[in-house]
Scaffold this motif. Structure first.
Motif, PDB file in Angstrom:
ATOM      1  N   ALA A  32     -40.922 -31.754 -19.595  1.00 18.56           N
ATOM      2  CA  ALA A  32     -41.172 -30.700 -18.592  1.00 18.56           C
ATOM      3  C   ALA A  32     -40.152 -31.386 -17.044  1.00 18.56           C
ATOM      4  O   ALA A  32     -39.977 -29.738 -16.441  1.00 18.56           O
ATOM      5  CB  ALA A  32     -42.060 -30.608 -17.777  1.00 18.56           C
ATOM      6  N   GLN A  33     -39.437 -31.964 -16.789  1.00 19.74           N
ATOM      7  CA  GLN A  33     -38.742 -32.334 -15.785  1.00 19.74           C
ATOM      8  C   GLN A  33     -37.557 -32.149 -15.988  1.00 19.74           C
ATOM      9  O   GLN A  33     -36.229 -32.207 -14.605  1.00 19.74           O
ATOM     10  CB  GLN A  33     -38.826 -33.878 -16.480  1.00 19.74           C
ATOM     11  CG  GLN A  33     -40.511 -34.797 -15.154  1.00 19.74           C
ATOM     12  CD  GLN A  33     -40.149 -36.457 -15.100  1.00 19.74           C
ATOM     13  OE1 GLN A  33     -39.002 -36.845 -15.565  1.00 19.74           O
ATOM     14  NE2 GLN A  33     -41.328 -37.115 -15.008  1.00 19.74           N
ATOM     15  N   HIS A  34     -37.234 -32.098 -17.278  1.00 22.79           N
ATOM     16  CA  HIS A  34     -35.697 -31.327 -17.164  1.00 22.79           C
ATOM     17  C   HIS A  34     -35.839 -29.460 -17.230  1.00 22.79           C
ATOM     18  O   HIS A  34     -36.741 -28.883 -17.306  1.00 22.79           O
ATOM     19  CB  HIS A  34     -35.319 -31.209 -18.842  1.00 22.79           C
ATOM     20  CG  HIS A  34     -35.406 -33.326 -19.408  1.00 22.79           C
ATOM     21  ND1 HIS A  34     -33.719 -33.428 -18.489  1.00 22.79           N
ATOM     22  CD2 HIS A  34     -36.356 -34.658 -19.769  1.00 22.79           C
ATOM     23  CE1 HIS A  34     -34.258 -35.252 -19.014  1.00 22.79           C
ATOM     24  NE2 HIS A  34     -35.231 -35.091 -20.212  1.00 22.79           N
ATOM     25  N   ASP A  35     -34.572 -29.459 -16.454  1.00 20.16           N
ATOM     26  CA  ASP A  35     -34.309 -27.962 -15.831  1.00 20.16           C
ATOM     27  C   ASP A  35     -34.368 -27.404 -17.365  1.00 20.16           C
ATOM     28  O   ASP A  35     -35.097 -26.415 -17.083  1.00 20.16           O
ATOM     29  CB  ASP A  35     -32.913 -28.551 -15.644  1.00 20.16           C
ATOM     30  CG  ASP A  35     -33.361 -28.566 -13.441  1.00 20.16           C
ATOM     31  OD1 ASP A  35     -34.436 -28.375 -13.114  1.00 20.16           O
ATOM     32  OD2 ASP A  35     -32.217 -28.812 -13.524  1.00 20.16           O
ATOM     33  N   GLY A  36     -33.668 -27.518 -18.002  1.00 20.72           N
ATOM     34  CA  GLY A  36     -33.820 -26.780 -19.010  1.00 20.72           C
ATOM     35  C   GLY A  36     -35.214 -26.290 -19.906  1.00 20.72           C
ATOM     36  O   GLY A  36     -34.956 -26.059 -20.910  1.00 20.72           O
ATOM     37  N   ALA A  37     -36.137 -27.057 -19.583  1.00 28.77           N
ATOM     38  CA  ALA A  37     -37.100 -26.973 -20.466  1.00 28.77           C
ATOM     39  C   ALA A  37     -38.846 -26.940 -19.075  1.00 28.77           C
ATOM     40  O   ALA A  37     -39.709 -27.208 -19.398  1.00 28.77           O
ATOM     41  CB  ALA A  37     -38.024 -28.448 -20.796  1.00 28.77           C
ATOM     42  N   ALA A  38     -38.070 -25.861 -18.163  1.00 30.79           N
ATOM     43  CA  ALA A  38     -38.990 -25.744 -17.439  1.00 30.79           C
ATOM     44  C   ALA A  38     -39.993 -25.126 -17.696  1.00 30.79           C
ATOM     45  O   ALA A  38     -41.262 -24.787 -17.493  1.00 30.79           O
ATOM     46  CB  ALA A  38     -37.970 -25.758 -15.579  1.00 30.79           C
ATOM     47  N   TRP A  39     -39.810 -24.602 -18.830  1.00 26.77           N
ATOM     48  CA  TRP A  39     -40.658 -23.398 -19.406  1.00 26.77           C
ATOM     49  C   TRP A  39     -41.521 -23.812 -19.700  1.00 26.77           C
ATOM     50  O   TRP A  39     -42.981 -23.468 -20.015  1.00 26.77           O
ATOM     51  CB  TRP A  39     -40.503 -22.271 -20.781  1.00 26.77           C
ATOM     52  CG  TRP A  39     -39.822 -22.903 -21.775  1.00 26.77           C
ATOM     53  CD1 TRP A  39     -38.587 -24.049 -21.891  1.00 26.77           C
ATOM     54  CD2 TRP A  39     -40.928 -23.452 -22.647  1.00 26.77           C
ATOM     55  NE1 TRP A  39     -38.675 -24.677 -22.536  1.00 26.77           N
ATOM     56  CE2 TRP A  39     -39.422 -24.209 -23.761  1.00 26.77           C
ATOM     57  CE3 TRP A  39     -41.713 -23.189 -23.371  1.00 26.77           C
ATOM     58  CZ2 TRP A  39     -40.284 -25.231 -25.149  1.00 26.77           C
ATOM     59  CZ3 TRP A  39     -42.152 -24.012 -24.684  1.00 26.77           C
ATOM     60  CH2 TRP A  39     -41.289 -23.940 -25.274  1.00 26.77           C
ATOM     61  N   THR A  40     -41.925 -25.713 -20.883  1.00 24.86           N
ATOM     62  CA  THR A  40     -42.891 -26.418 -20.589  1.00 24.86           C
ATOM     63  C   THR A  40     -43.882 -26.194 -19.844  1.00 24.86           C
ATOM     64  O   THR A  40     -44.656 -26.668 -20.582  1.00 24.86           O
ATOM     65  CB  THR A  40     -42.857 -26.971 -21.108  1.00 24.86           C
ATOM     66  OG1 THR A  40     -41.667 -27.761 -20.603  1.00 24.86           O
ATOM     67  CG2 THR A  40     -41.173 -27.244 -22.589  1.00 24.86           C
ATOM     68  N   ARG A  41     -44.013 -26.415 -18.630  1.00 24.61           N
ATOM     69  CA  ARG A  41     -44.619 -26.748 -17.693  1.00 24.61           C
ATOM     70  C   ARG A  41     -46.218 -25.656 -17.746  1.00 24.61           C
ATOM     71  O   ARG A  41     -47.502 -25.694 -17.362  1.00 24.61           O
ATOM     72  CB  ARG A  41     -44.067 -26.445 -16.072  1.00 24.61           C
ATOM     73  CG  ARG A  41     -42.927 -27.642 -15.877  1.00 24.61           C
ATOM     74  CD  ARG A  41     -42.803 -27.289 -14.700  1.00 24.61           C
ATOM     75  NE  ARG A  41     -41.324 -28.448 -14.815  1.00 24.61           N
ATOM     76  CZ  ARG A  41     -40.239 -28.195 -14.154  1.00 24.61           C
ATOM     77  NH1 ARG A  41     -39.851 -26.975 -13.418  1.00 24.61           N
ATOM     78  NH2 ARG A  41     -39.745 -29.149 -14.324  1.00 24.61           N
ATOM     79  N   GLY A  42     -45.860 -24.555 -17.648  1.00 27.38           N
ATOM     80  CA  GLY A  42     -46.345 -23.377 -18.419  1.00 27.38           C
ATOM     81  C   GLY A  42     -47.711 -23.231 -19.889  1.00 27.38           C
ATOM     82  O   GLY A  42     -47.621 -22.175 -19.853  1.00 27.38           O
ATOM     83  N   ALA A  43     -46.426 -24.228 -20.723  1.00 27.11           N
ATOM     84  CA  ALA A  43     -47.240 -23.805 -21.904  1.00 27.11           C
ATOM     85  C   ALA A  43     -47.942 -25.119 -22.498  1.00 27.11           C
ATOM     86  O   ALA A  43     -48.546 -26.160 -22.228  1.00 27.11           O
ATOM     87  CB  ALA A  43     -46.015 -23.589 -23.348  1.00 27.11           C
ATOM     88  N   SER A  44     -48.456 -24.075 -23.543  1.00 26.35           N
ATOM     89  CA  SER A  44     -49.966 -25.068 -23.901  1.00 26.35           C
ATOM     90  C   SER A  44     -48.972 -26.488 -25.196  1.00 26.35           C
ATOM     91  O   SER A  44     -48.054 -25.989 -25.746  1.00 26.35           O
ATOM     92  CB  SER A  44     -50.721 -24.956 -25.252  1.00 26.35           C
ATOM     93  OG  SER A  44     -49.876 -24.504 -26.525  1.00 26.35           O
ATOM     94  N   PRO A  45     -49.587 -27.775 -25.339  1.00 24.75           N
ATOM     95  CA  PRO A  45     -48.896 -28.824 -25.931  1.00 24.75           C
ATOM     96  C   PRO A  45     -48.857 -28.513 -26.954  1.00 24.75           C
ATOM     97  O   PRO A  45     -47.612 -28.840 -27.734  1.00 24.75           O
ATOM     98  CB  PRO A  45     -49.729 -29.591 -25.223  1.00 24.75           C
ATOM     99  CG  PRO A  45     -50.706 -29.848 -24.676  1.00 24.75           C
ATOM    100  CD  PRO A  45     -50.940 -27.817 -24.342  1.00 24.75           C
ATOM    101  N   THR A  46     -49.802 -28.318 -27.626  1.00 26.19           N
ATOM    102  CA  THR A  46     -49.586 -26.824 -29.254  1.00 26.19           C
ATOM    103  C   THR A  46     -49.131 -26.316 -29.536  1.00 26.19           C
ATOM    104  O   THR A  46     -47.495 -25.943 -30.299  1.00 26.19           O
ATOM    105  CB  THR A  46     -50.776 -26.669 -29.623  1.00 26.19           C
ATOM    106  OG1 THR A  46     -52.147 -27.640 -29.141  1.00 26.19           O
ATOM    107  CG2 THR A  46     -51.162 -25.562 -30.837  1.00 26.19           C
TER     108      THR A  46
END
Length: 127
Positions: A32-46
């Motif tokens: 989630a720290q990477h700009d390209g993966a910012a969307w993962t901050r609001g997504a469930s781990p699953t």
């Protein structure tokens, strides 16, 4: 044309494999720290892990069916699924204001479209 289709499918498979391995095995807080993966901050781990597994399967589907000549029609089918994934990815990056990343996905979408058209139309594996 056949060589170009093989190369492009291989490049897309590498992209899918890299993204899939990252989403599947990298700790989510680090991802989630990477700009390209910012969307993962609001997504469930699953969800993130499932998407990673789907990308690994896409890497397999873009190459191995043709390499082993077992249901090679799965290559363009997988490329068509990759197009759907890229549309979702472009929408997600667009919502986050990441236009440059969305443009990268446009390139991947265009390459996958080339594989779909080439393998379903002009240069199928059965030719």
């Amino acid at each position: 044309m056949d060589v170009a289709l093989w190369i492009i499918a291989g490049l897309l498979a590498l992209v899918a494999l890299a993204g899939g391995l990252t989403k599947t095995f990298m700790p989510l807080d680090k991802l989630a720290q990477h700009d390209g993966a910012a969307w993962t901050r609001g997504a469930s781990p699953t969800f993130v892990r499932a998407l990673g597994i789907l990308e690994i399967l896409a890497a397999i589907g873009l190459t191995l069916p043709a390499v082993f000549d077992v249901a090679p029609v799965l290559v363009p089918v997988t490329a068509a699924c990759w197009i759907a994934l890229m549309i979702g990815t472009m929408i997600t990056h667009g919502r986050l204001g990441q236009a440059k990343l969305a443009l990268v996905n446009v390139v991947y979408l265009a390459l996958a479209t080339f594989v779909v058209v080439g393998r379903f139309g002009t240069t199928p594996f059965t030719a």
